[in-house]
Scaffold this active site. Sequence first.
Site, mmCIF file in Angstrom:
data_model
loop_
_atom_site.group_PDB
_atom_site.id
_atom_site.type_symbol
_atom_site.label_atom_id
_atom_site.label_comp_id
_atom_site.label_asym_id
_atom_site.label_seq_id
_atom_site.Cartn_x
_atom_site.Cartn_y
_atom_site.Cartn_z
ATOM 1 N N ALA A 125 0.903 -1.196 -0.019
ATOM 2 C CA ALA A 125 0.089 0.056 0.113
ATOM 3 C C ALA A 125 0.822 1.244 0.038
ATOM 4 O O ALA A 125 2.122 1.202 0.546
ATOM 5 C CB ALA A 125 -0.851 -0.043 1.120
ATOM 6 N N ARG A 127 0.782 3.818 1.736
ATOM 7 C CA ARG A 127 1.551 4.305 2.989
ATOM 8 C C ARG A 127 2.490 3.630 3.482
ATOM 9 O O ARG A 127 3.321 4.082 4.364
ATOM 10 C CB ARG A 127 0.089 4.034 3.926
ATOM 11 C CG ARG A 127 -0.122 2.665 4.517
ATOM 12 C CD ARG A 127 -1.185 2.902 5.272
ATOM 13 N NE ARG A 127 -1.751 1.178 5.465
ATOM 14 C CZ ARG A 127 -2.587 0.816 4.992
ATOM 15 N NH1 ARG A 127 -3.267 1.203 3.983
ATOM 16 N NH2 ARG A 127 -3.037 -0.614 5.129
ATOM 17 N N TYR A 128 2.950 2.688 2.647
ATOM 18 C CA TYR A 128 4.083 1.664 3.601
ATOM 19 C C TYR A 128 5.358 2.117 2.404
ATOM 20 O O TYR A 128 6.483 1.770 2.749
ATOM 21 C CB TYR A 128 3.980 0.314 3.370
ATOM 22 C CG TYR A 128 2.827 -0.036 4.282
ATOM 23 C CD1 TYR A 128 2.918 0.032 5.512
ATOM 24 C CD2 TYR A 128 1.935 -0.950 3.769
ATOM 25 C CE1 TYR A 128 1.968 -0.045 6.490
ATOM 26 C CE2 TYR A 128 0.680 -1.260 4.841
ATOM 27 C CZ TYR A 128 0.706 -0.761 5.923
ATOM 28 O OH TYR A 128 -0.330 -1.402 6.928
ATOM 29 N N THR A 129 5.041 2.489 1.233
ATOM 30 C CA THR A 129 6.345 2.792 0.300
ATOM 31 C C THR A 129 6.726 4.122 0.382
ATOM 32 O O THR A 129 6.040 5.047 0.462
ATOM 33 C CB THR A 129 6.016 2.135 -1.088
ATOM 34 O OG1 THR A 129 4.848 2.923 -1.495
ATOM 35 C CG2 THR A 129 5.628 0.873 -0.883
#
Length: 769
Positions: A125, A127-129
């Site tokens: 997602a 928001r993680y990368t």
Amino acid sequence: METVMKPSLAVAGEDCLLLGRYAERAYLEYAMSVVKGRALPEVSDGQKPVQRRILYAMRDMGLTAGAKPVKSARVVGEILGKYHPHGDSSAYEAMVRMAQDFTLRYPLIDGIGNFGSRDGDGAAAMRYTEARLTPIAELLLSEINMGTVDFVPNYDGAFEEPVHLPARLPMVLLNGASGIAVGMATEIPPHNLTEVTQAAVALLKKPSLTTAELMQYVPAPDFAGGGHIITSAADLQQIYESGKGSVRVRARYEIEKLARGQWRIIVTELPPHTSAQKILAEIEEQTNPKPKSGKKALTQEQQNTKALMLSLLDRVRDESDSESPVRLVFEPKSGRIDPENFINTLMVQTSLEGNVPVNLVMMGTDNRPAQKNLKTILSEWLAFRTDTVTRRLNFRLEQVEKRIHILEGRMTAFLHIDEVIRVIRESDEPKPDLMAAFGLTEIQAEDILEIRLRQLARLEGFKLEKELNELRGEAGRLNILLSDENEKKKLIIKEMQADMKQYGDERRTLVEAAERATLTQTTADEPVTLILSRQGWIRSRAGHHLDLGQTAFKEGDGLKQVIEGRTVWPVIVLDSHGRTYTLDAADIPGGRGDGVPLASLIDLQNGARVVAVMTGLPDRHYLLGNSGGYGFIAKLGDMAARVKAGKVLMTVKAGETVLPPVPVLAVSLINPDCQVVAVSEAKRLLAFPLGELEVMAKGRGLQLMGLGDGDRLAHLAVVAAPEFIVESTGRRGGAHQERLRIQDIAAKRGRKGRLLDIAGVIDVVKAAE
């Protein structure tokens, strides 16, 4: 009712747009918006609108190659809020693709975190990368603020976005593109930066170069994952000249030798759109198949494929890791298997070899979608690049001239510093007084009033003079470049070669023409016995020398023929009209059932019946004859038919039928003692040397036996011994057997033979044991 409708129709004709015309116009506008706004890349910068907006937004955020990366969610929010009012998933998916080194030949985004894998795993997602631009993205963005491209308002008019990016190299070929529009699609494969740049330089130097000549620099696509292009040079040229076609790509592999004569295949590069997991899934599906939808059992094709794969492949492993992105290990069932046949079978049965479509459709510099060839693409991009460089030079010249103008005013003030200070001190309106006293423009006077006195110190004066001289020299060079097209071309070439040196790399995809992999062995090579009944039902049983005593048949049916062969041999069916049909032995149902009607596997002619079934190697010979007394010797390989409807092997006249074929050993063809025994329905027998017949591929053949009115040829046999046996059935059903000598019926071929007193109806003529 009429008085109400007539005015309504008149109004519709005069004031309203016809529904068909409106629908046509609305659909055309929608189609063009999809083509221009979503699906097709531009020949200028090779980007679709969403990709262009992503790159511009990231540069606007300062996310260059050396910057600290930020969360992808923040980038997506910037893109959606300012430039791309669509769903966040579409923007993030496009961003992910631009960061995948296994998808793009030259990734434009440096992704930190899970951005997916070549096995089809999705990215984490947003928001993680995290993300930032790669160094090569500078090829698209470095000149963005140099007046090189036009800007237009964004969707709400609050910001501006570029119409194109000032690409310094033809990115449309370097990274390629894929998209489906309305009524058209594009599939542009990636290419090598060094090769494309060399081709563009060559075309700029010599615009008359043809596509074929440009292919000396760009021989074929260069895929991110490597691979081996086996398409011929002629076919590749056709693709680049027409802008459409397909390239055949196979995996690259090596044969690793092991101890005691063993070996294994190591696959290190895969074709585009193929992954190790996909290959493993295909092999699993073939070696452990499931019945198709609506079926309770495996089809014969599934059974054949399973037997073939299990006979060749022992095991397969995926040893891919960070150091080896692709490493598939295939171990054969036995070291005695031919490695080339092994890998050839794998390529046919899996995605280790396949076609990659090429469809060079893109938006041209005229803002219209079109399919273009290699020369047109490079020519249009060079025209765009020339215009971009011209705009950049003009923009820089304008900046230099403005700066020179300012510096000339400062130099005037520096040389007359005391007078300037006096005018400013004594004047109520210093700007017009400075302009009048020293011949300055309003801009120069305004600048003098804004500068600090320290900038007019003596040391600053030397710097001022130096900068002014440098700028005047630069202005002179810019004017030369703008007025001399040859000098401008040299500049463009120099810049392209510098970029090629900085970002270029070696070709990854091997280009070497080769034959397409074909399946030479479709099944495992095993012994098989075919059983044909009198009513034309056929079945197969594994093995040879079977005990068929307990073989059951349908009521009223019985055994007609038993044929021993192998699963890899073709099965030839001969009908009474002289046509032959070809089947695969492995396609004939096995088991202990009744089999299937042979007529369901072939397209028998009307009124024809099956005479015999044959199998063996292609050089096996058979004696063929018909009831009209003609015949010849044929090879089994010449009997094979390519279509289900078969082919004509023996020509027969109306009312004639073909007799069962008689196997002929190769040694019999050169044995002078080998005789053909022909028997007619009138019980005439004739023997003549086998050597008098010809080996033919098809036809009616030579006359075997002369026949009287109403007589027909009934039996044929090939006998190498001095004696032969005639079996017959008497009028009361009793079986009779007579032993006869060849010399008693020997004569020349074509004679009527000798009439013998044989009881009953002759059933079989065979050599004496």
